[in-house]
Design a protein around this motif. Structure first.
Motif, short mmCIF file in Angstrom:
data_model
loop_
_atom_site.label_atom_id
_atom_site.label_comp_id
_atom_site.label_asym_id
_atom_site.label_seq_id
_atom_site.Cartn_x
_atom_site.Cartn_y
_atom_site.Cartn_z
N LEU A 1 -2.48 -4.62 23.68
CA LEU A 1 -3.61 -5.47 23.27
C LEU A 1 -3.17 -6.87 22.87
N ASP A 2 -1.86 -7.15 22.99
CA ASP A 2 -1.29 -8.46 22.67
C ASP A 2 -1.61 -8.86 21.23
N LEU A 3 -1.32 -7.95 20.31
CA LEU A 3 -1.63 -8.16 18.89
C LEU A 3 -0.37 -8.30 18.03
N GLN A 4 0.77 -8.57 18.66
CA GLN A 4 2.03 -8.63 17.91
C GLN A 4 2.02 -9.68 16.81
N LYS A 5 1.25 -10.76 17.00
CA LYS A 5 1.19 -11.82 16.00
C LYS A 5 0.29 -11.45 14.81
N ASN A 6 -0.53 -10.44 15.00
CA ASN A 6 -1.51 -10.11 13.97
C ASN A 6 -1.31 -8.75 13.32
N ILE A 7 -0.48 -7.90 13.92
CA ILE A 7 -0.23 -6.58 13.34
C ILE A 7 1.27 -6.39 13.14
N LEU A 8 1.62 -6.08 11.92
CA LEU A 8 3.02 -5.88 11.54
C LEU A 8 3.22 -4.41 11.22
N ILE A 9 4.24 -3.79 11.83
CA ILE A 9 4.64 -2.44 11.46
C ILE A 9 5.85 -2.54 10.54
N GLU A 10 5.68 -2.04 9.33
CA GLU A 10 6.67 -2.19 8.26
C GLU A 10 7.18 -0.82 7.86
N PRO A 11 8.49 -0.62 7.73
CA PRO A 11 9.00 0.68 7.28
C PRO A 11 8.65 0.93 5.81
N TRP A 12 8.86 2.17 5.39
CA TRP A 12 8.63 2.51 3.98
C TRP A 12 9.41 1.56 3.08
N ARG A 13 8.80 1.17 1.98
CA ARG A 13 9.39 0.19 1.08
C ARG A 13 9.51 0.77 -0.32
N THR A 14 10.58 0.38 -1.01
CA THR A 14 10.75 0.79 -2.41
C THR A 14 10.03 -0.16 -3.35
N ASP A 15 9.63 -1.34 -2.84
CA ASP A 15 8.94 -2.34 -3.67
C ASP A 15 7.46 -2.42 -3.32
#
Length: 317
Positions: free
Chosen positions: A191-205
């Motif tokens: 869908l060409d949404l790389q600029k608008n959707i971020l996949i983030e790993p689990w975070r401790t903060d």
């Protein structure tokens, strides 16, 4: 095969334990294969059985996507009426046990999942990555295991395709990990949404990371409780979620959050658009959410453990 071997070893270990020691009751964390093992041992030894229900297993959505879940529903419908006592983590689950399985209310202990939310309530905490997201005008976040049949994150990705047509400077962050991460990455690229959707790993903060965003999203098809929504509420984020888990119990539609029907992508998108356009509404919902969190019971680990102990004692009366 590995799973069956693990269950056999669990059954063997349980039998060995109860043959060498005296137990007042047996508790299983879920009414599935583990619950079957606990049931067989409890009946063999003639001791009470407690089953804990952490997932809304009787939801009409639970069994739709996998034969494993359909089998587990059959198992649960057999086991739960035969348990001497049950712990349910939400009013929603408690209600379904009473209405669908005709389990007497006095056999059910209502005890939500506990987490110390004080770190999320720190009003002095700030977003440590503000510069990273500075060029976005509106920022949304969802947190959970990447298991599509439950979390339904594909609905959010599809929603973003429509959302950015009106507000191109919008960000959606998906925080988590799991077997469906490849599906989300593929869909985002398609869908060409790389600029608008971020996949983030689990975070401790995560507590401070929440401060970087404007609203929290939970599009799940089913939830037992919804701990991530509680964390977001405590952190001061307005929450848009489907009618699952703690919705209607802690998060009340229109009072301290927004609740929409399960799988209603249009309603979910409209709710997000409305909050993006009305910052004063976001602030009002966030303030009400934090007040609701402050009134939650149990308030600390000591109170939780005392209630947990009572749920055990109900089994042996």
């Amino acid at each position: 095969t590995q799973g069956l071997l693990q269950r056999w070893r669990m059954h063997r270990l349980g039998k060995n334990l109860v043959s060498r020691m005296i137990f007042d009751f047996i508790s299983a964390q879920s009414p599935n294969e583990v619950g079957v093992i606990a049931y067989l041992i409890a009946r063999k030894q003639g001791i009470p059985l407690q089953l804990q229900v952490h997932t809304d297993i009787l939801s009409p959505w639970y069994a739709r996507f996998s034969w494993k879940e359909r089998i587990r529903v059959v198992i649960a419908r057999f086991l739960l009426p035969r348990a001497e006592c049950i712990r349910a983590v939400s009013v929603r689950i408690q209600r379904s046990l009473i209405m669908q399985l005709r389990i007497p209310p006095e056999r059910i202990s209502l005890l939500p999942i506990f987490k110390d939310l004080r770190q999320y309530q720190d009003i002095n905490m700030v977003c440590r990555e503000q510069a990273r997201f500075a060029h976005y005008h509106f920022r949304m976040i969802a947190v959970g295991r990447f298991v599509e049949k439950e979390k339904n994150f594909c609905m959010l990705i599809e929603m973003m395709r429509l959302f950015i047509r009106q507000y191109p400077k919008t960000l959606l962050a998906l925080v988590g990990a799991g077997p469906d991460e490849w599906r989300y990455r593929t869909m985002i690229a398609k869908l060409d949404l790389q600029k608008n959707i971020l996949i983030e790993p689990w975070r401790t903060d995560l507590a401070s990371f929440y401060k970087c965003f404007d609203i929290f999203l939970m599009p799940s098809r089913y939830e037992g409780w919804g701990l991530a929504a509680l964390e977001a509420m405590a952190a001061g984020l307005p929450v848009v979620m489907t009618d699952v888990g703690l919705a209607g119990e802690v998060l009340i539609n229109g009072e301290n959050g927004i609740v929409v029907p399960v799988e209603d992508g249009d309603a979910f998108c409209r709710a997000c658009l409305d909050l993006s356009e009305h910052p004063e509404k976001r602030r009002a919902l966030a303030d009400a959410a934090q007040r609701a969190i402050a009134q939650l019971h149990p308030r600390n680990e000591e109170e939780y453990l005392a209630l947990y102990k009572k749920s055990f004692e109900r089994c042996v009366k």
